[in-house]
Scaffold this motif. Sequence first.
Motif, PDB file in Angstrom:
ATOM      1  N   ASN A 100       0.852  -1.186   0.000  1.00 15.19           N
ATOM      2  CA  ASN A 100       0.000   0.000   0.000  1.00 15.19           C
ATOM      3  C   ASN A 100       0.888   1.235   0.000  1.00 15.19           C
ATOM      4  OD1 ASN A 100      -2.738  -1.423   0.682  1.00 15.19           O
ATOM      5  ND2 ASN A 100      -1.250  -2.239   2.126  1.00 15.19           N
ATOM      6  N   ILE A 101       0.764   2.037  -1.042  1.00 12.43           N
ATOM      7  CA  ILE A 101       1.576   3.242  -1.210  1.00 12.43           C
ATOM      8  C   ILE A 101       0.652   4.440  -1.027  1.00 12.43           C
ATOM      9  CG2 ILE A 101       3.005   4.546  -2.823  1.00 12.43           C
ATOM     10  CD1 ILE A 101       3.582   1.825  -4.210  1.00 12.43           C
ATOM     11  N   ALA A 102       1.032   5.377  -0.166  1.00 13.78           N
ATOM     12  CA  ALA A 102       0.104   6.459   0.170  1.00 13.78           C
ATOM     13  C   ALA A 102       0.821   7.781   0.375  1.00 13.78           C
ATOM     14  CB  ALA A 102      -0.680   6.095   1.430  1.00 13.78           C
ATOM     15  N   GLY A 103       0.017   8.846   0.366  1.00 11.09           N
ATOM     16  CA  GLY A 103       0.540  10.182   0.613  1.00 11.09           C
ATOM     17  C   GLY A 103      -0.589  11.192   0.679  1.00 11.09           C
ATOM     18  N   GLU A 104      -0.224  12.455   0.794  1.00  8.95           N
ATOM     19  CA  GLU A 104      -1.223  13.518   0.926  1.00  8.95           C
ATOM     20  C   GLU A 104      -1.717  14.042  -0.411  1.00  8.95           C
ATOM     21  OE1 GLU A 104      -1.162  16.415   4.198  1.00  8.95           O
ATOM     22  OE2 GLU A 104       0.955  15.899   4.385  1.00  8.95           O
ATOM     23  N   PHE A 105      -0.892  13.947  -1.452  1.00  9.86           N
ATOM     24  CA  PHE A 105      -1.216  14.611  -2.704  1.00  9.86           C
ATOM     25  C   PHE A 105      -2.177  13.784  -3.556  1.00  9.86           C
ATOM     26  CE2 PHE A 105       3.034  16.126  -1.479  1.00  9.86           C
ATOM     27  CZ  PHE A 105       2.740  17.476  -1.332  1.00  9.86           C
ATOM     28  N   VAL A 106      -3.199  14.453  -4.057  1.00 10.80           N
ATOM     29  CA  VAL A 106      -4.196  13.800  -4.900  1.00 10.80           C
ATOM     30  C   VAL A 106      -3.828  13.927  -6.375  1.00 10.80           C
ATOM     31  CG1 VAL A 106      -6.621  13.806  -5.597  1.00 10.80           C
ATOM     32  CG2 VAL A 106      -6.015  14.170  -3.200  1.00 10.80           C
ATOM     33  N   ASP A 107      -3.180  15.036  -6.729  1.00 11.33           N
ATOM     34  CA  ASP A 107      -2.855  15.306  -8.135  1.00 11.33           C
ATOM     35  C   ASP A 107      -1.560  14.603  -8.540  1.00 11.33           C
ATOM     36  OD1 ASP A 107      -5.100  16.917  -8.413  1.00 11.33           O
ATOM     37  OD2 ASP A 107      -4.029  18.679  -7.661  1.00 11.33           O
ATOM     38  N   VAL A 108      -1.627  13.289  -8.628  1.00 12.90           N
ATOM     39  CA  VAL A 108      -0.482  12.483  -9.041  1.00 12.90           C
ATOM     40  C   VAL A 108      -0.618  12.174 -10.525  1.00 12.90           C
ATOM     41  CG1 VAL A 108       0.696  10.271  -8.732  1.00 12.90           C
ATOM     42  CG2 VAL A 108      -0.226  11.487  -6.748  1.00 12.90           C
ATOM     43  N   ASP A 109       0.485  12.274 -11.254  1.00 13.38           N
ATOM     44  CA  ASP A 109       0.478  11.954 -12.682  1.00 13.38           C
ATOM     45  C   ASP A 109      -0.044  10.526 -12.866  1.00 13.38           C
ATOM     46  OD1 ASP A 109       1.063  11.273 -15.328  1.00 13.38           O
ATOM     47  OD2 ASP A 109       2.941  12.396 -15.345  1.00 13.38           O
ATOM     48  N   PRO A 110      -1.125  10.332 -13.619  1.00 17.36           N
ATOM     49  CA  PRO A 110      -1.692   8.987 -13.805  1.00 17.36           C
ATOM     50  C   PRO A 110      -0.679   7.976 -14.329  1.00 17.36           C
ATOM     51  CG  PRO A 110      -3.196  10.655 -14.656  1.00 17.36           C
ATOM     52  CD  PRO A 110      -1.914  11.366 -14.323  1.00 17.36           C
ATOM     53  N   ARG A 111       0.327   8.451 -15.058  1.00 16.04           N
ATOM     54  CA  ARG A 111       1.332   7.540 -15.610  1.00 16.04           C
ATOM     55  C   ARG A 111       2.234   6.968 -14.523  1.00 16.04           C
ATOM     56  NH1 ARG A 111       3.889  11.615 -19.876  1.00 16.04           N
ATOM     57  NH2 ARG A 111       3.811  12.846 -17.942  1.00 16.04           N
ATOM     58  N   ALA A 112       2.231   7.600 -13.351  1.00 21.15           N
ATOM     59  CA  ALA A 112       3.120   7.153 -12.274  1.00 21.15           C
ATOM     60  C   ALA A 112       2.728   5.783 -11.734  1.00 21.15           C
ATOM     61  CB  ALA A 112       3.109   8.169 -11.133  1.00 21.15           C
ATOM     62  N   TYR A 113       1.449   5.454 -11.816  1.00 21.69           N
ATOM     63  CA  TYR A 113       0.973   4.234 -11.169  1.00 21.69           C
ATOM     64  C   TYR A 113       1.565   2.962 -11.792  1.00 21.69           C
ATOM     65  CZ  TYR A 113      -2.327   7.232  -8.714  1.00 21.69           C
ATOM     66  OH  TYR A 113      -2.885   8.202  -7.921  1.00 21.69           O
ATOM     67  N   SER A 114       1.779   2.976 -13.101  1.00 18.18           N
ATOM     68  CA  SER A 114       2.379   1.805 -13.751  1.00 18.18           C
ATOM     69  C   SER A 114       3.810   1.587 -13.273  1.00 18.18           C
ATOM     70  CB  SER A 114       2.357   1.977 -15.273  1.00 18.18           C
ATOM     71  OG  SER A 114       1.037   2.032 -15.756  1.00 18.18           O
ATOM     72  N   SER A 115       4.556   2.680 -13.134  1.00 19.49           N
ATOM     73  CA  SER A 115       5.927   2.568 -12.635  1.00 19.49           C
ATOM     74  C   SER A 115       5.944   2.072 -11.195  1.00 19.49           C
ATOM     75  CB  SER A 115       6.636   3.924 -12.722  1.00 19.49           C
ATOM     76  OG  SER A 115       6.775   4.338 -14.069  1.00 19.49           O
ATOM     77  N   LEU A 116       5.032   2.595 -10.377  1.00 22.25           N
ATOM     78  CA  LEU A 116       4.961   2.182  -8.977  1.00 22.25           C
ATOM     79  C   LEU A 116       4.626   0.699  -8.856  1.00 22.25           C
ATOM     80  CD1 LEU A 116       3.139   5.307  -7.549  1.00 22.25           C
ATOM     81  CD2 LEU A 116       5.408   4.511  -6.865  1.00 22.25           C
ATOM     82  N   HIS A 117       3.791   0.216  -9.753  1.00 21.18           N
ATOM     83  CA  HIS A 117       3.448  -1.208  -9.754  1.00 21.18           C
ATOM     84  C   HIS A 117       4.706  -2.053  -9.958  1.00 21.18           C
ATOM     85  CE1 HIS A 117       1.016  -4.678 -11.792  1.00 21.18           C
ATOM     86  NE2 HIS A 117       1.515  -5.034 -10.622  1.00 21.18           N
ATOM     87  N   LEU A 118       5.503  -1.714 -10.957  1.00 20.02           N
ATOM     88  CA  LEU A 118       6.723  -2.473 -11.232  1.00 20.02           C
ATOM     89  C   LEU A 118       7.722  -2.367 -10.082  1.00 20.02           C
ATOM     90  CD1 LEU A 118       7.342  -1.681 -15.013  1.00 20.02           C
ATOM     91  CD2 LEU A 118       6.586  -3.839 -14.019  1.00 20.02           C
TER      92      LEU A 118
END
Length: 235
Positions: A133-151
């Motif tokens: 589970n990866i979390a933080g305060e910011f909502v405006d995260v670049d949607p492309r970041a999630y694929s990198s975070l998955h890997l």
Amino acid sequence: MIDFSLIEEFVYLIEQTQNLKSLTDLFGSIIRQFGFDKHTCLSSVDLNHPPANSILIYEFPEIWVNRYKEKEYFKHDLVLKSIYREAKPLKWLDLEEMDDINQKIFYEAQQFGIRNGMTIPLMMPGHYPCTINIAGEFVDVDPRAYSSLHLLAVHYFNQLLLLGQSDFAPPALTPRQKECLYWAAQGKSDSDIAEILAIRARTVNYHIEKVREKFDVRTRSQSIALAISCGLLLP
């Protein structure tokens, strides 16, 4: 767009780590580049009574972790209930309607800087199913970041296992226990399974309860997930 050079560098660095703290610190530093600053890596178990060899890494505020466990929010958490239905990463912003208890969980989490995040389910034969589970305060995260975070999370989890943080030896199941669990995994009721196997429904329940006891988990669904993860049951 996935930044493969960043992932390659992360993989190189974690392969040099010799202890858990160095590894969690590295993962914490890499996710900060994507706007997140907290994470957990948790086996899908009763967090208040975890079986031996569970993975329990909490890089969330300690006060929130204690509250989450004390109130047994893990039994109601919509993220955990949703994640294994499709077995793919879940962005918390994609969650739709939440009941009162989950609204309360998310509201309280925000008080500790946990407003946005993603959950990644991970399963490896011979180990408890796990979520990062990866979390933080910011909502405006670049949607492309999630694929990198998955890997990145997959490599992080693999290195955790290599460091020997979890070494779950699956229990031996009898042929009848496997049969009952297989049909339960297909959504069959005890009565249905009893008819298929020509035994009594209470005998079916007995065998499935024995499996649950062997895995040291609370529910039938957890038994099924573990059996699949350990290669004892085909999905």
